[in-house]
Design a protein around this motif. Sequence first.
Motif, PDB file in Angstrom:
ATOM      1  N   LEU A  42       0.827  -1.209   0.000  1.00  0.00           N
ATOM      2  CA  LEU A  42       0.000   0.000   0.000  1.00  0.00           C
ATOM      3  C   LEU A  42       0.861   1.259   0.000  1.00  0.00           C
ATOM      4  O   LEU A  42       0.565   2.225  -0.713  1.00  0.00           O
ATOM      5  CB  LEU A  42      -0.935   0.006   1.211  1.00  0.00           C
ATOM      6  CG  LEU A  42      -2.002  -1.083   1.257  1.00  0.00           C
ATOM      7  CD1 LEU A  42      -2.782  -1.013   2.557  1.00  0.00           C
ATOM      8  CD2 LEU A  42      -2.933  -0.991   0.054  1.00  0.00           C
ATOM      9  N   ARG A  90     -13.039   5.950  -4.561  1.00  0.00           N
ATOM     10  CA  ARG A  90     -12.021   4.997  -4.103  1.00  0.00           C
ATOM     11  C   ARG A  90     -12.613   3.594  -4.087  1.00  0.00           C
ATOM     12  O   ARG A  90     -13.762   3.404  -3.696  1.00  0.00           O
ATOM     13  CB  ARG A  90     -11.546   5.389  -2.713  1.00  0.00           C
ATOM     14  CG  ARG A  90     -10.765   6.665  -2.740  1.00  0.00           C
ATOM     15  CD  ARG A  90     -10.246   7.018  -1.388  1.00  0.00           C
ATOM     16  NE  ARG A  90      -9.424   8.202  -1.504  1.00  0.00           N
ATOM     17  CZ  ARG A  90      -9.265   9.068  -0.548  1.00  0.00           C
ATOM     18  NH1 ARG A  90      -9.839   8.886   0.618  1.00  0.00           N
ATOM     19  NH2 ARG A  90      -8.507  10.118  -0.735  1.00  0.00           N
ATOM     20  N   VAL A 115     -11.527  -0.910  -4.085  1.00  0.00           N
ATOM     21  CA  VAL A 115     -10.630  -2.057  -4.122  1.00  0.00           C
ATOM     22  C   VAL A 115     -11.352  -3.103  -4.955  1.00  0.00           C
ATOM     23  O   VAL A 115     -12.509  -3.417  -4.707  1.00  0.00           O
ATOM     24  CB  VAL A 115     -10.343  -2.620  -2.710  1.00  0.00           C
ATOM     25  CG1 VAL A 115      -9.433  -3.832  -2.804  1.00  0.00           C
ATOM     26  CG2 VAL A 115      -9.753  -1.556  -1.811  1.00  0.00           C
ATOM     27  N   GLY A 127     -15.204  -6.679   2.433  1.00  0.00           N
ATOM     28  CA  GLY A 127     -14.102  -7.102   1.589  1.00  0.00           C
ATOM     29  C   GLY A 127     -14.034  -8.608   1.488  1.00  0.00           C
ATOM     30  O   GLY A 127     -14.746  -9.325   2.185  1.00  0.00           O
ATOM     31  N   THR A 133      -6.869   5.172  -2.777  1.00  0.00           N
ATOM     32  CA  THR A 133      -7.416   4.124  -1.922  1.00  0.00           C
ATOM     33  C   THR A 133      -6.337   3.563  -1.002  1.00  0.00           C
ATOM     34  O   THR A 133      -6.585   3.330   0.185  1.00  0.00           O
ATOM     35  CB  THR A 133      -8.033   2.999  -2.769  1.00  0.00           C
ATOM     36  OG1 THR A 133      -9.031   3.561  -3.617  1.00  0.00           O
ATOM     37  CG2 THR A 133      -8.662   1.934  -1.898  1.00  0.00           C
ATOM     38  N   ARG A 172      -6.555   3.616   3.038  1.00  0.00           N
ATOM     39  CA  ARG A 172      -6.458   2.372   3.817  1.00  0.00           C
ATOM     40  C   ARG A 172      -5.327   2.471   4.841  1.00  0.00           C
ATOM     41  O   ARG A 172      -5.470   2.036   5.986  1.00  0.00           O
ATOM     42  CB  ARG A 172      -6.248   1.172   2.886  1.00  0.00           C
ATOM     43  CG  ARG A 172      -7.505   0.833   2.102  1.00  0.00           C
ATOM     44  CD  ARG A 172      -7.260  -0.242   1.067  1.00  0.00           C
ATOM     45  NE  ARG A 172      -7.132  -1.561   1.637  1.00  0.00           N
ATOM     46  CZ  ARG A 172      -8.133  -2.424   1.802  1.00  0.00           C
ATOM     47  NH1 ARG A 172      -9.348  -2.103   1.449  1.00  0.00           N
ATOM     48  NH2 ARG A 172      -7.904  -3.613   2.318  1.00  0.00           N
ATOM     49  N   TRP A 219      -6.511   4.610   7.731  1.00  0.00           N
ATOM     50  CA  TRP A 219      -7.466   3.880   8.559  1.00  0.00           C
ATOM     51  C   TRP A 219      -6.743   2.833   9.401  1.00  0.00           C
ATOM     52  O   TRP A 219      -6.997   2.713  10.610  1.00  0.00           O
ATOM     53  CB  TRP A 219      -8.520   3.207   7.669  1.00  0.00           C
ATOM     54  CG  TRP A 219      -9.608   2.543   8.456  1.00  0.00           C
ATOM     55  CD1 TRP A 219     -10.759   3.128   8.889  1.00  0.00           C
ATOM     56  CD2 TRP A 219      -9.645   1.176   8.885  1.00  0.00           C
ATOM     57  NE1 TRP A 219     -11.512   2.195   9.581  1.00  0.00           N
ATOM     58  CE2 TRP A 219     -10.851   0.994   9.591  1.00  0.00           C
ATOM     59  CE3 TRP A 219      -8.782   0.105   8.748  1.00  0.00           C
ATOM     60  CZ2 TRP A 219     -11.212  -0.229  10.156  1.00  0.00           C
ATOM     61  CZ3 TRP A 219      -9.134  -1.117   9.315  1.00  0.00           C
ATOM     62  CH2 TRP A 219     -10.335  -1.256  10.004  1.00  0.00           C
ATOM     63  N   LEU A 220      -5.826   2.102   8.792  1.00  0.00           N
ATOM     64  CA  LEU A 220      -5.098   1.066   9.514  1.00  0.00           C
ATOM     65  C   LEU A 220      -4.233   1.652  10.630  1.00  0.00           C
ATOM     66  O   LEU A 220      -4.105   1.066  11.704  1.00  0.00           O
ATOM     67  CB  LEU A 220      -4.241   0.244   8.549  1.00  0.00           C
ATOM     68  CG  LEU A 220      -5.036  -0.676   7.625  1.00  0.00           C
ATOM     69  CD1 LEU A 220      -4.178  -1.144   6.462  1.00  0.00           C
ATOM     70  CD2 LEU A 220      -5.622  -1.850   8.388  1.00  0.00           C
TER      71      LEU A 220
END
Length: 171
Positions: free
Chosen positions: A76, A117, A119, A147, A159, A163, A166-167
């Motif tokens: 990422l 955004r 995935v 997911g 995206t 992510r 957020w993580l």
Amino acid sequence: MNALGLDAIYVLNVRAYEDRRRHVMAELQRFGLAAEFIHDFDVADLTPATDREWFAAGAPLNPGQRSCAMKHLEALRRIRDRGQRAALVLEDDVVLSSDFDRGVREALDEARRWPDRQVIFIGSGGNFYTPRSERRPGQRLYPSQRGRFGDSYILGAGTAGARLEWLARQR
């Protein structure tokens, strides 16, 4: 950009797993593709600082699972930092279907309908499928709030950055 319309392909791999590396290289070569391997964060590379930064105290993940998670985070980061529009992330035990190339091209083409955004989960790990009753002829992508397995997916820099943020908050 490769023939599929991807800016990059990243494969998560443990340095010592040469057999898996050879396997995934052969799978990709069937379609004239190459990948960048992510060897960062093998189990031996994990530190207490990495655990404190990315994993909540008492998180029920063994070292191998933590390593895999960190390799996904590294993918990422690379996608975000390189500003890639569409990058494929694969785990090293992937088996590509005979129509993999067509499926990726069609999925990327269809994804233009949803500019937000996103995935695109392309694997069938866990047998998570859109119910037949919800499928439409000629459609490959279906919005979902849930997911699928992270064994194979496509996303872009925006995206990937969202992510990562957020993580970092969720650990």
